[in-house]
Design a protein around this motif. Structure first.
Motif, PDB file in Angstrom:
ATOM      1  N   ILE A 202       0.818  -1.219   0.000  1.00 41.05           N
ATOM      2  CA  ILE A 202       0.000   0.000   0.000  1.00 41.05           C
ATOM      3  C   ILE A 202       0.850   1.267   0.000  1.00 41.05           C
ATOM      4  CG2 ILE A 202      -2.064  -1.101   0.929  1.00 41.05           C
ATOM      5  CD1 ILE A 202      -1.350   0.039   3.678  1.00 41.05           C
ATOM      6  N   MET A 203       2.171   1.128   0.141  1.00 39.76           N
ATOM      7  CA  MET A 203       3.054   2.292   0.009  1.00 39.76           C
ATOM      8  C   MET A 203       3.185   2.679  -1.460  1.00 39.76           C
ATOM      9  SD  MET A 203       7.022   2.687   1.102  1.00 39.76           S
ATOM     10  CE  MET A 203       7.810   4.296   1.098  1.00 39.76           C
ATOM     11  N   HIS A 204       3.349   1.672  -2.312  1.00 40.00           N
ATOM     12  CA  HIS A 204       3.557   1.910  -3.740  1.00 40.00           C
ATOM     13  C   HIS A 204       2.303   1.670  -4.582  1.00 40.00           C
ATOM     14  CE1 HIS A 204       7.713   0.953  -2.257  1.00 40.00           C
ATOM     15  NE2 HIS A 204       7.918   2.100  -2.889  1.00 40.00           N
ATOM     16  N   GLY A 205       1.243   1.127  -3.960  1.00 36.69           N
ATOM     17  CA  GLY A 205      -0.004   0.890  -4.684  1.00 36.69           C
ATOM     18  C   GLY A 205       0.102  -0.220  -5.712  1.00 36.69           C
ATOM     19  N   CYS A 206       0.725  -1.349  -5.304  1.00 43.30           N
ATOM     20  CA  CYS A 206       0.914  -2.450  -6.248  1.00 43.30           C
ATOM     21  C   CYS A 206       0.973  -3.776  -5.490  1.00 43.30           C
ATOM     22  CB  CYS A 206       2.206  -2.249  -7.040  1.00 43.30           C
ATOM     23  SG  CYS A 206       3.694  -2.230  -6.017  1.00 43.30           S
ATOM     24  N   PRO A 207       0.910  -4.898  -6.206  1.00 43.35           N
ATOM     25  CA  PRO A 207       1.103  -6.192  -5.548  1.00 43.35           C
ATOM     26  C   PRO A 207       2.529  -6.277  -4.982  1.00 43.35           C
ATOM     27  CG  PRO A 207       0.113  -6.495  -7.706  1.00 43.35           C
ATOM     28  CD  PRO A 207       0.550  -5.058  -7.625  1.00 43.35           C
ATOM     29  N   ALA A 208       2.694  -7.034  -3.917  1.00 44.95           N
ATOM     30  CA  ALA A 208       3.995  -7.178  -3.248  1.00 44.95           C
ATOM     31  C   ALA A 208       4.804  -8.304  -3.898  1.00 44.95           C
ATOM     32  CB  ALA A 208       3.812  -7.414  -1.761  1.00 44.95           C
ATOM     33  N   ALA A 209       5.110  -8.130  -5.169  1.00 44.47           N
ATOM     34  CA  ALA A 209       5.889  -9.123  -5.915  1.00 44.47           C
ATOM     35  C   ALA A 209       7.265  -9.283  -5.294  1.00 44.47           C
ATOM     36  CB  ALA A 209       6.026  -8.691  -7.369  1.00 44.47           C
ATOM     37  N   GLY A 210       7.654 -10.539  -5.043  1.00 48.48           N
ATOM     38  CA  GLY A 210       8.963 -10.814  -4.475  1.00 48.48           C
ATOM     39  C   GLY A 210       8.992 -10.955  -2.967  1.00 48.48           C
ATOM     40  N   MET A 211       7.877 -10.688  -2.285  1.00 45.96           N
ATOM     41  CA  MET A 211       7.860 -10.853  -0.830  1.00 45.96           C
ATOM     42  C   MET A 211       7.940 -12.332  -0.470  1.00 45.96           C
ATOM     43  SD  MET A 211       5.120  -9.612   2.106  1.00 45.96           S
ATOM     44  CE  MET A 211       5.457  -7.861   1.889  1.00 45.96           C
ATOM     45  N   SER A 212       8.710 -12.637   0.548  1.00 48.94           N
ATOM     46  CA  SER A 212       8.827 -14.001   1.054  1.00 48.94           C
ATOM     47  C   SER A 212       7.744 -14.258   2.106  1.00 48.94           C
ATOM     48  CB  SER A 212      10.211 -14.198   1.666  1.00 48.94           C
ATOM     49  OG  SER A 212      10.330 -15.478   2.229  1.00 48.94           O
ATOM     50  N   VAL A 213       7.149 -15.454   2.045  1.00 51.24           N
ATOM     51  CA  VAL A 213       6.095 -15.854   2.975  1.00 51.24           C
ATOM     52  C   VAL A 213       6.376 -17.282   3.436  1.00 51.24           C
ATOM     53  CG1 VAL A 213       3.608 -16.208   3.290  1.00 51.24           C
ATOM     54  CG2 VAL A 213       4.412 -14.437   1.726  1.00 51.24           C
ATOM     55  N   THR A 214       6.225 -17.506   4.741  1.00 57.12           N
ATOM     56  CA  THR A 214       6.387 -18.849   5.295  1.00 57.12           C
ATOM     57  C   THR A 214       5.065 -19.295   5.903  1.00 57.12           C
ATOM     58  OG1 THR A 214       8.722 -18.483   5.764  1.00 57.12           O
ATOM     59  CG2 THR A 214       7.655 -20.260   6.978  1.00 57.12           C
ATOM     60  N   LEU A 215       4.646 -20.505   5.574  1.00 57.69           N
ATOM     61  CA  LEU A 215       3.459 -21.124   6.151  1.00 57.69           C
ATOM     62  C   LEU A 215       3.907 -22.089   7.239  1.00 57.69           C
ATOM     63  CD1 LEU A 215       0.409 -21.863   6.257  1.00 57.69           C
ATOM     64  CD2 LEU A 215       0.906 -23.541   4.454  1.00 57.69           C
ATOM     65  N   GLN A 216       3.313 -21.952   8.424  1.00 57.26           N
ATOM     66  CA  GLN A 216       3.650 -22.813   9.551  1.00 57.26           C
ATOM     67  C   GLN A 216       2.399 -23.462  10.118  1.00 57.26           C
ATOM     68  OE1 GLN A 216       5.502 -19.781  11.985  1.00 57.26           O
ATOM     69  NE2 GLN A 216       7.541 -20.305  11.212  1.00 57.26           N
ATOM     70  N   ARG A 217       2.561 -24.642  10.702  1.00 61.65           N
ATOM     71  CA  ARG A 217       1.485 -25.339  11.427  1.00 61.65           C
ATOM     72  C   ARG A 217       1.824 -25.241  12.905  1.00 61.65           C
ATOM     73  NH1 ARG A 217      -2.472 -29.783  10.698  1.00 61.65           N
ATOM     74  NH2 ARG A 217      -3.550 -29.616  12.680  1.00 61.65           N
ATOM     75  N   ILE A 218       0.846 -24.874  13.731  1.00 60.94           N
ATOM     76  CA  ILE A 218       1.044 -24.709  15.168  1.00 60.94           C
ATOM     77  C   ILE A 218       0.321 -25.838  15.879  1.00 60.94           C
ATOM     78  CG2 ILE A 218       0.701 -23.187  17.150  1.00 60.94           C
ATOM     79  CD1 ILE A 218       0.515 -20.863  15.077  1.00 60.94           C
ATOM     80  N   SER A 219       1.054 -26.561  16.719  1.00 62.94           N
ATOM     81  CA  SER A 219       0.487 -27.659  17.495  1.00 62.94           C
ATOM     82  C   SER A 219       0.974 -27.511  18.929  1.00 62.94           C
ATOM     83  CB  SER A 219       0.920 -29.001  16.904  1.00 62.94           C
ATOM     84  OG  SER A 219       0.379 -30.058  17.655  1.00 62.94           O
ATOM     85  N   GLY A 220       0.111 -26.993  19.794  1.00 59.76           N
ATOM     86  CA  GLY A 220       0.532 -26.704  21.164  1.00 59.76           C
ATOM     87  C   GLY A 220       1.606 -25.637  21.144  1.00 59.76           C
TER      88      GLY A 220
ATOM     89  N   PHE B 279       5.032 -13.051   6.993  1.00 58.25           N
ATOM     90  CA  PHE B 279       5.341 -12.227   5.828  1.00 58.25           C
ATOM     91  C   PHE B 279       6.594 -11.394   6.117  1.00 58.25           C
ATOM     92  CE2 PHE B 279       0.815 -13.024   5.926  1.00 58.25           C
ATOM     93  CZ  PHE B 279       0.507 -13.349   4.617  1.00 58.25           C
ATOM     94  N   ALA B 280       7.597 -11.461   5.256  1.00 50.24           N
ATOM     95  CA  ALA B 280       8.859 -10.734   5.428  1.00 50.24           C
ATOM     96  C   ALA B 280       8.712  -9.313   4.872  1.00 50.24           C
ATOM     97  CB  ALA B 280       9.992 -11.479   4.751  1.00 50.24           C
ATOM     98  N   VAL B 281       8.036  -8.464   5.639  1.00 52.59           N
ATOM     99  CA  VAL B 281       7.667  -7.125   5.175  1.00 52.59           C
ATOM    100  C   VAL B 281       8.885  -6.207   5.039  1.00 52.59           C
ATOM    101  CG1 VAL B 281       6.329  -5.059   5.775  1.00 52.59           C
ATOM    102  CG2 VAL B 281       5.307  -7.326   6.028  1.00 52.59           C
ATOM    103  N   ALA B 282       9.729  -6.108   6.063  1.00 55.01           N
ATOM    104  CA  ALA B 282      10.888  -5.199   5.999  1.00 55.01           C
ATOM    105  C   ALA B 282      11.842  -5.602   4.881  1.00 55.01           C
ATOM    106  CB  ALA B 282      11.604  -5.146   7.337  1.00 55.01           C
ATOM    107  N   ALA B 283      12.129  -6.883   4.761  1.00 54.98           N
ATOM    108  CA  ALA B 283      13.033  -7.346   3.690  1.00 54.98           C
ATOM    109  C   ALA B 283      12.474  -6.974   2.319  1.00 54.98           C
ATOM    110  CB  ALA B 283      13.251  -8.850   3.799  1.00 54.98           C
ATOM    111  N   TYR B 284      11.168  -7.106   2.159  1.00 54.60           N
ATOM    112  CA  TYR B 284      10.531  -6.735   0.893  1.00 54.60           C
ATOM    113  C   TYR B 284      10.734  -5.245   0.604  1.00 54.60           C
ATOM    114  CZ  TYR B 284       6.870  -5.017  -2.172  1.00 54.60           C
ATOM    115  OH  TYR B 284       6.196  -4.343  -3.169  1.00 54.60           O
ATOM    116  N   PHE B 285      10.421  -4.373   1.582  1.00 45.29           N
ATOM    117  CA  PHE B 285      10.532  -2.929   1.334  1.00 45.29           C
ATOM    118  C   PHE B 285      11.985  -2.504   1.136  1.00 45.29           C
ATOM    119  CE2 PHE B 285       6.131  -2.892   2.840  1.00 45.29           C
ATOM    120  CZ  PHE B 285       5.570  -2.129   1.822  1.00 45.29           C
ATOM    121  N   ARG B 286      12.897  -3.125   1.857  1.00 47.96           N
ATOM    122  CA  ARG B 286      14.319  -2.824   1.618  1.00 47.96           C
ATOM    123  C   ARG B 286      14.714  -3.199   0.191  1.00 47.96           C
ATOM    124  NH1 ARG B 286      15.701  -4.545   7.435  1.00 47.96           N
ATOM    125  NH2 ARG B 286      16.084  -2.524   8.413  1.00 47.96           N
ATOM    126  N   SER B 287      14.179  -4.331  -0.301  1.00 44.99           N
ATOM    127  CA  SER B 287      14.517  -4.758  -1.671  1.00 44.99           C
ATOM    128  C   SER B 287      13.964  -3.779  -2.708  1.00 44.99           C
ATOM    129  CB  SER B 287      13.988  -6.168  -1.948  1.00 44.99           C
ATOM    130  OG  SER B 287      12.584  -6.164  -2.174  1.00 44.99           O
TER     131      SER B 287
END
Length: 118
Positions: free
Chosen positions: A11-29, A66-74
């Protein structure tokens, strides 16, 4: 058929966040298991289908990181060290493995929001 998807908008640049890294995790206890890490495509979405599909969906607790800072730095944005927002973890539950769960993120270096999308 159930599935999990995400979409990130810069929403800073008004575009999709192409190149952002995302990790999916499963939480059990107290255990957290990383299921996969990926990079968002030009549309700010995942390539190759949903994060979880009908065969891998299961009821339980999950987290998207979502690796937000790394994305904006890139993108050349000068951020302080440490950044105000570094990584954005979103914890959510899947109650119905046959349901469609969409977790969008709207992000800037200073704010973010999410909701259950359609």
């Amino acid at each position: 058929m159930g599935h999990l998807s995400t979409h990130v908008l810069d929403i800073m640049h008004g575009c999709p966040a192409a190149g952002m890294s995302v990790t999916l995790q499963r939480i059990s206890g107290t255990d957290v298991h990383s299921l996969r890490t990926l990079t968002l495509n030009a549309d700010g979405r995942t390539d190759g289908g949903p994060l979880l599909d009908a065969q891998t969906m299961a009821a339980g607790r999950y987290r998207l990181v979502f690796a937000v800072a790394a994305y904006f730095r890139s993108k050349g944005v000068a951020l302080p060290d440490p950044p105000f927002i570094d990584e954005v973890p979103i914890d959510f539950g899947i109650a119905d493995p046959d349901g469609h769960y969409h977790v969008p993120l709207l992000a800037s270096p200073w704010t973010y929001s999410t909701y259950r999308g359609s």
